[in-house]
Design a protein around this motif. Sequence first.
Motif, mmCIF file in Angstrom:
data_model
loop_
_atom_site.group_PDB
_atom_site.id
_atom_site.type_symbol
_atom_site.label_atom_id
_atom_site.label_comp_id
_atom_site.label_asym_id
_atom_site.label_seq_id
_atom_site.Cartn_x
_atom_site.Cartn_y
_atom_site.Cartn_z
ATOM 1 N N ALA A 82 2.141 -52.602 4.891
ATOM 2 C CA ALA A 82 1.706 -52.465 3.491
ATOM 3 C C ALA A 82 2.801 -52.914 2.532
ATOM 4 O O ALA A 82 2.545 -53.651 1.574
ATOM 5 C CB ALA A 82 1.324 -51.019 3.216
ATOM 6 N N LEU A 83 4.030 -52.489 2.812
ATOM 7 C CA LEU A 83 5.140 -52.862 1.925
ATOM 8 C C LEU A 83 5.402 -54.361 1.973
ATOM 9 O O LEU A 83 5.565 -55.008 0.930
ATOM 10 C CB LEU A 83 6.412 -52.118 2.333
ATOM 11 N N ARG B 80 3.375 -56.753 2.777
ATOM 12 C CA ARG B 80 2.287 -57.462 2.105
ATOM 13 C C ARG B 80 2.463 -57.385 0.587
ATOM 14 O O ARG B 80 2.371 -58.398 -0.114
ATOM 15 C CB ARG B 80 0.951 -56.837 2.523
ATOM 16 N N ALA B 81 2.781 -56.192 0.094
ATOM 17 C CA ALA B 81 2.967 -56.026 -1.365
ATOM 18 C C ALA B 81 4.142 -56.854 -1.863
ATOM 19 O O ALA B 81 4.047 -57.536 -2.891
ATOM 20 C CB ALA B 81 3.181 -54.552 -1.685
ATOM 21 N N ILE C 98 3.090 -60.540 -1.885
ATOM 22 C CA ILE C 98 2.132 -60.814 -2.975
ATOM 23 C C ILE C 98 2.894 -60.896 -4.298
ATOM 24 O O ILE C 98 2.697 -61.812 -5.095
ATOM 25 C CB ILE C 98 1.060 -59.699 -3.048
ATOM 26 N N MET C 99 3.794 -59.941 -4.498
ATOM 27 C CA MET C 99 4.531 -59.919 -5.770
ATOM 28 C C MET C 99 5.416 -61.150 -5.919
ATOM 29 O O MET C 99 5.487 -61.745 -6.986
ATOM 30 C CB MET C 99 5.372 -58.649 -5.856
ATOM 31 N N ARG D 45 3.443 -64.125 -6.773
ATOM 32 C CA ARG D 45 2.842 -64.062 -8.104
ATOM 33 C C ARG D 45 3.886 -64.048 -9.208
ATOM 34 O O ARG D 45 3.559 -63.777 -10.342
ATOM 35 C CB ARG D 45 2.009 -62.787 -8.221
ATOM 36 N N GLN D 46 5.135 -64.245 -8.834
ATOM 37 C CA GLN D 46 6.178 -64.260 -9.866
ATOM 38 C C GLN D 46 5.773 -65.232 -10.961
ATOM 39 O O GLN D 46 5.084 -66.192 -10.709
ATOM 40 C CB GLN D 46 7.503 -64.739 -9.261
ATOM 41 N N ILE E 115 10.331 -46.858 -7.784
ATOM 42 C CA ILE E 115 8.915 -47.075 -7.503
ATOM 43 C C ILE E 115 8.477 -46.460 -6.174
ATOM 44 O O ILE E 115 7.411 -45.857 -6.100
ATOM 45 C CB ILE E 115 8.592 -48.587 -7.550
ATOM 46 N N TYR F 114 5.039 -51.660 -9.659
ATOM 47 C CA TYR F 114 5.047 -53.080 -9.300
ATOM 48 C C TYR F 114 4.007 -53.795 -10.159
ATOM 49 O O TYR F 114 2.812 -53.768 -9.867
ATOM 50 C CB TYR F 114 4.722 -53.249 -7.818
ATOM 51 N N THR G 193 3.261 -56.861 -10.782
ATOM 52 C CA THR G 193 2.524 -58.068 -10.401
ATOM 53 C C THR G 193 1.370 -57.752 -9.438
ATOM 54 O O THR G 193 0.592 -58.633 -9.099
ATOM 55 C CB THR G 193 3.453 -59.121 -9.755
ATOM 56 N N LEU G 194 1.271 -56.482 -9.011
ATOM 57 C CA LEU G 194 0.113 -56.092 -8.190
ATOM 58 C C LEU G 194 -1.041 -55.716 -9.117
ATOM 59 O O LEU G 194 -0.832 -55.413 -10.285
ATOM 60 C CB LEU G 194 0.473 -54.898 -7.316
ATOM 61 N N THR G 195 -2.230 -55.687 -8.576
ATOM 62 C CA THR G 195 -3.371 -55.194 -9.355
ATOM 63 C C THR G 195 -3.448 -53.669 -9.128
ATOM 64 O O THR G 195 -2.885 -53.168 -8.147
ATOM 65 C CB THR G 195 -4.676 -55.834 -8.875
ATOM 66 N N GLU H 280 -4.570 -52.958 -5.640
ATOM 67 C CA GLU H 280 -3.541 -53.227 -4.626
ATOM 68 C C GLU H 280 -2.473 -52.140 -4.642
ATOM 69 O O GLU H 280 -2.011 -51.683 -3.592
ATOM 70 C CB GLU H 280 -2.887 -54.590 -4.880
ATOM 71 N N TYR H 281 -2.081 -51.743 -5.853
ATOM 72 C CA TYR H 281 -1.030 -50.727 -5.971
ATOM 73 C C TYR H 281 -1.488 -49.411 -5.328
ATOM 74 O O TYR H 281 -0.747 -48.786 -4.567
ATOM 75 C CB TYR H 281 -0.684 -50.507 -7.446
ATOM 76 N N LEU I 115 -1.548 -49.631 -1.635
ATOM 77 C CA LEU I 115 -0.171 -49.525 -1.117
ATOM 78 C C LEU I 115 0.227 -48.049 -1.023
ATOM 79 O O LEU I 115 0.776 -47.603 -0.004
ATOM 80 C CB LEU I 115 0.789 -50.298 -2.030
#
Lengths: 548, 260
Positions: free
Chosen positions: A21-22, A24-25, A28-29, A32-33, A110, B86, B88-90, B93-94, B97
Amino acid sequence: MNWFFVLISRWLGADARSVRALTRAFLIMDLRQQHYAAATATRPSHLLSPLFLVVAQCLTMSAAMCLILLARVEVFFFAFANLTLSLLVLATTIIVEFHEIVLNPDDLDIIRHRPISSRTYTLARLLNLGFYWSLMYLALNLLPILIGAGLKDAGWWYAPAYLLVSGFASLIVAALTILLLSMISSGPRLEAVKNVLAWTQILLILVVGYGGQFMLRDTNHAVQMWAAKPPSWATWIPTFQLASLIDRFADHPRANEWLGIFGLFALSSFVLTLAAARLNHLYANMDFSPNRLSRTIKMPQVGRLTNRGFDWLLGSSSARLGFWLGRVQLRRDTNLLLRCLLPLQYPIALVVLGTWTGQFSNPCVVFDPTRTLLPSLAVFLCALAVPVMIYQLAFCADYSGSWLLMTGPLGDRQGFVQGIATALIAMLLTPLALILLGLLWYLWRDESAAALHAILAWLWCWPAARAGVWLVLPAPPFSVSTTRGVSLGLPPLPFASLTLLAMFFTSLHTMFAHLTYYWPIALGLPIAIWFVLEFPAGKRLEKLWNAA
Amino acid sequence: MIAVRNLVKEYGGKRVVDGVNFSVQPGEITAYLGPNGAGKSTTIKMIVGLLKPTAGQVLICDHDIASDPLSAKKCLGYVPENSAIYATLTPQEYLSLVADLHGMDLELASERIDRLLQGFDLGQVAARQISTLSRGQRQKVLLSGGLLPDPPVLILDEPLQGLDANSVSMLRKMLQQMASRGKTILLCSHILAVVEKLCDRVLLLHQGRLTANEPTQQLIKKSEDGTLESVFCELTRTEQIEQGTRDFLQALSRTVNPPQ
């Protein structure tokens, strides 16, 4: 595959689901920068990831190196040069562009309160870095593997040898870089190391770009001679040993060569384990947050921003404000300063190589373009660096405070931006012009010619700054966040036009610098152009402010 | 429950949290108040395991956050004050996670995410990047992240910032319901009117030390005008405030030349 991943994760003491999960996140981030095209106001269909630009830069450097060396050297030197370039670029790129992938203090706020172990986080971050490592590894080594296989002394074993040696060596370098980063942690020391490594990158570009063209014109075959009979000290360079391993392996692998490969594998596993353990320790102890203790900054008088003797020169209060803000941001945002220093690589490279190759003669005395082209070009490349710096001014770590500039009653925006440009010229380009003066004076033994050239370079910086505001500034200064690879996102067409213009003036200078009547025109022209550009630059600023 | 024992945090020799002791029982909503810079957020960060205390101990559902962080964090839902997310996630998605990190059952997670998104009116923006959302919507995503695993302990640091009146009302009811179901809730907020209505107990921190730890109604009774605000001002006021206000107003009333 899934069961294997779960098994490995469990063996490493991490939770497979959280790791997946981490990772992938994180990916993705990263993908998407913010894209640089957003900052240059191009259409959405033109969007390019900064990551793509970094990979493209690696690929270009590798391609340039391969093309320069192809058909000139044998397997050993080909592998030596490419491996050296690849490993240095990999290390510097991880530190300059991707360091926060390994140690990101923002993650603390976070996810630190979530029920994930330090091993889970470490594994996810290492996988995240592994993705970039794979991309950069391929970009830097794919061409040497393919093109090198075509060298006349490369046997069938060359490609697997290069693949294995470069792969393990890249892993070792990446792991050592992580260890280095984790030891210096963050804060001012990291910034200092980033500066040093960014200059290393500049040096590499210098060697590959300009050294390469020198090699093409080298009738003495100096590089081939060096490769054939390397000096004894060269054996201490790690890539020298790696290249000789590839050379021997490519010929015919014997037990010793296999042992060498196994040694590299063992070393890479060991260093990678060390790096992972160190990261795990840091994360478990929450020991990588940035230094939050700020130093006290004294102001001479409350409510007054002073510019130490420059105020009288700047005129309007907006210009004074711009100068102050520009100076402060350049001093406190090391990343901004670094990105502004990067374009100076070209004039510096020309001066170094021109001096080294005896092509740096005085254009006021010598009328031989092959010997005077480089000093003429260096003069105009100093000015050409300014629009790139102006472009970089839009991106700043402190961008979130820019609403103040947008909403404040800033009457003279032109003056404000001119103030910032003046700070840039005062802090970076004036010292460069003085260095140029000293160097030319030393080389030519002609103080008036040296002074004229240094003044000409300095004078051209002013209209170049206005041209930068008019043509390349993507947003009001200090108003856009910095993102990975952003320093490469210059709009190509305006910059190409400015480059052509610089080339044109270089040609004129090379041809006419020895004439007396040339100089009043040459020195007057930048001043005239500076006045002419006031209107379009002002219009552009209006547009940018309204868009913001 | 939350138990905080002799908690101390020092920065460069300066104590910002100085021997704080309190506990919050299940079914209780406790407010953690204090003026700016009193050390509230530092305490909260130590409680949730973001900061290492210089001394002291924090227990979440009897698990020590320092020696058994995973068990403690499994019992914990936290909403940070600084919108740390975060971006940039939706939202979808957040929240997925968060569900994965808490090891939630996929079906249950999916149902709860859907309900939370609808409940907080985030359905329309569920597939948009969080960076493009308004401050209030971001706050709702953070709240959803805190509530999603349905933890026995909830710690909310300024959860109301950026929320509209409807959302504040909804959150208030939600927290009351959760407390009645036995959740332990610690709330940091500067909106004293909401604290008055919502919280059973008030902890007041001033210059790193607890100056009050009493039931809300009992504390209010002590004040002159029967409000929490006057109690807060009384317990945390320093003498310079009134003098400073007078000086500032005096400076404002002076005529000055416009800047050049």
